[in-house]
Write a protein that holds these residues in place. Structure first.
Motif, mmCIF file in Angstrom:
data_model
loop_
_atom_site.group_PDB
_atom_site.id
_atom_site.type_symbol
_atom_site.label_atom_id
_atom_site.label_comp_id
_atom_site.label_asym_id
_atom_site.label_seq_id
_atom_site.Cartn_x
_atom_site.Cartn_y
_atom_site.Cartn_z
ATOM 1 N N ARG A 2 4.261 3.546 -15.293
ATOM 2 C CA ARG A 2 4.052 4.556 -16.347
ATOM 3 C C ARG A 2 5.367 4.861 -17.052
ATOM 4 O O ARG A 2 5.420 4.979 -18.272
ATOM 5 C CB ARG A 2 3.470 5.827 -15.751
ATOM 6 N N ARG A 3 6.418 5.018 -16.264
ATOM 7 C CA ARG A 3 7.735 5.393 -16.790
ATOM 8 C C ARG A 3 8.315 4.324 -17.715
ATOM 9 O O ARG A 3 9.004 4.650 -18.684
ATOM 10 C CB ARG A 3 8.671 5.652 -15.608
ATOM 11 N N THR A 4 8.052 3.054 -17.411
ATOM 12 C CA THR A 4 8.626 1.950 -18.194
ATOM 13 C C THR A 4 7.627 1.324 -19.162
ATOM 14 O O THR A 4 7.906 0.262 -19.721
ATOM 15 C CB THR A 4 9.169 0.849 -17.260
ATOM 16 N N GLY A 5 6.482 1.943 -19.323
ATOM 17 C CA GLY A 5 5.469 1.373 -20.208
ATOM 18 C C GLY A 5 4.935 0.050 -19.705
ATOM 19 O O GLY A 5 4.543 -0.807 -20.484
ATOM 20 N N GLY A 6 4.951 -0.137 -18.366
ATOM 21 C CA GLY A 6 4.416 -1.335 -17.751
ATOM 22 C C GLY A 6 5.362 -2.528 -17.738
ATOM 23 O O GLY A 6 5.000 -3.604 -17.278
ATOM 24 N N ARG A 7 6.585 -2.334 -18.236
ATOM 25 C CA ARG A 7 7.528 -3.458 -18.286
ATOM 26 C C ARG A 7 8.137 -3.782 -16.921
ATOM 27 O O ARG A 7 8.571 -4.905 -16.692
ATOM 28 C CB ARG A 7 8.628 -3.166 -19.297
ATOM 29 N N VAL A 8 8.174 -2.795 -16.013
ATOM 30 C CA VAL A 8 8.771 -2.990 -14.694
ATOM 31 C C VAL A 8 7.816 -2.429 -13.650
ATOM 32 O O VAL A 8 7.203 -1.376 -13.841
ATOM 33 C CB VAL A 8 10.138 -2.268 -14.586
ATOM 34 N N ASN A 9 7.689 -3.164 -12.517
ATOM 35 C CA ASN A 9 6.921 -2.653 -11.388
ATOM 36 C C ASN A 9 7.735 -2.857 -10.118
ATOM 37 O O ASN A 9 8.871 -3.328 -10.186
ATOM 38 C CB ASN A 9 5.533 -3.300 -11.312
ATOM 39 N N ILE A 10 7.179 -2.510 -8.971
ATOM 40 C CA ILE A 10 7.968 -2.584 -7.730
ATOM 41 C C ILE A 10 8.378 -4.007 -7.372
ATOM 42 O O ILE A 10 9.313 -4.193 -6.608
ATOM 43 C CB ILE A 10 7.252 -1.921 -6.528
ATOM 44 N N TRP A 65 4.071 5.157 -10.737
ATOM 45 C CA TRP A 65 5.060 5.967 -11.459
ATOM 46 C C TRP A 65 5.990 5.082 -12.275
ATOM 47 O O TRP A 65 6.244 5.351 -13.448
ATOM 48 C CB TRP A 65 5.859 6.820 -10.468
ATOM 49 N N LEU A 66 6.501 4.014 -11.650
ATOM 50 C CA LEU A 66 7.444 3.123 -12.306
ATOM 51 C C LEU A 66 6.807 2.439 -13.511
ATOM 52 O O LEU A 66 7.422 2.352 -14.582
ATOM 53 C CB LEU A 66 7.940 2.083 -11.298
ATOM 54 N N ARG A 76 0.841 -1.217 0.000
ATOM 55 C CA ARG A 76 0.000 0.000 0.000
ATOM 56 C C ARG A 76 0.867 1.254 0.000
ATOM 57 O O ARG A 76 0.576 2.221 -0.700
ATOM 58 C CB ARG A 76 -0.911 0.033 1.222
ATOM 59 N N THR A 77 1.931 1.234 0.793
ATOM 60 C CA THR A 77 2.814 2.395 0.914
ATOM 61 C C THR A 77 3.531 2.685 -0.403
ATOM 62 O O THR A 77 3.727 3.843 -0.766
ATOM 63 C CB THR A 77 3.843 2.157 2.033
ATOM 64 N N LEU A 78 3.892 1.633 -1.114
ATOM 65 C CA LEU A 78 4.671 1.791 -2.343
ATOM 66 C C LEU A 78 3.823 1.962 -3.602
ATOM 67 O O LEU A 78 4.371 2.112 -4.689
ATOM 68 C CB LEU A 78 5.610 0.593 -2.515
ATOM 69 N N MET A 79 2.497 1.959 -3.471
ATOM 70 C CA MET A 79 1.641 2.069 -4.665
ATOM 71 C C MET A 79 1.918 3.316 -5.511
ATOM 72 O O MET A 79 1.967 3.204 -6.737
ATOM 73 C CB MET A 79 0.171 1.972 -4.306
#
Length: 156
Positions: free
Chosen positions: A33-41, A30-31, A22-25
């Motif tokens: 959007r920035r990577t076009g969905g290729r990378v997430n937390i 942002w991540l 929840r804290t990192l959402m």
């Protein structure tokens, strides 16, 4: 499925993991959007995730949230688990108010969708699809003490 994904899926049942998630959402949104969905937390493609953009039912502003999803044919199945909290997430009320939304997939592809709240036999049919991807949803049901909303997002 690799060892990393299996570890993430096991950790998903832990209350502390939900708190961290929840804290990192905002960072995850942002991540992606920035990577076009290729990378997430969670890392590169550990779990199938999408960005769901709804329209705020009161504000009228676009609201975007990263979600784990399962496929159901050409449709996407998402849950309003809210990390196992006792209240439904705001985005689910937005979908109920207006079923129109946009799904952003890895690679930057945007898909307009129409959301339908899965209930009864339909919910029973699609629930195993999402728990196969993220088994912690069953834990979230117990932790939240509520029926978790499930939506089928069909391309419009």
């Amino acid at each position: 499925m690799g060892w990393y994904t299996n570890v993430i899926r096991l950790l998903g049942h832990r209350p502390w993991f939900a708190t961290v998630g929840r804290t990192l959402m905002p960072l995850d949104r942002w991540l992606q959007r920035r990577t076009g969905g290729r990378v997430n937390i969670l890392g590169k493609s550990a779990l199938p995730t999408l960005l769901l953009t709804t329209t705020g039912r009161r504000s009228g502003q676009p609201r975007t949230v990263p979600l784990i999803y399962a496929h159901d044919g050409d449709s996407f199945v998402v849950t309003a688990s809210n990390w196992g909290q006792q209240h439904h997430p705001a985005w689910s009320a937005n979908l109920i108010a207006s079923g129109d939304a946009v799904v952003s997939l890895p690679g930057g592809r945007d898909v307009p969708v129409r959301a339908a709240l899965a209930e009864g036999a339909e919910r029973d049919r699609v629930w195993p699809l999402v728990t196969k991807v993220w088994p912690a949803y069953d834990t979230y049901v117990v932790r939240s003490g509520r029926d978790i909303r499930v939506f089928v997002l069909s391309p419009s």
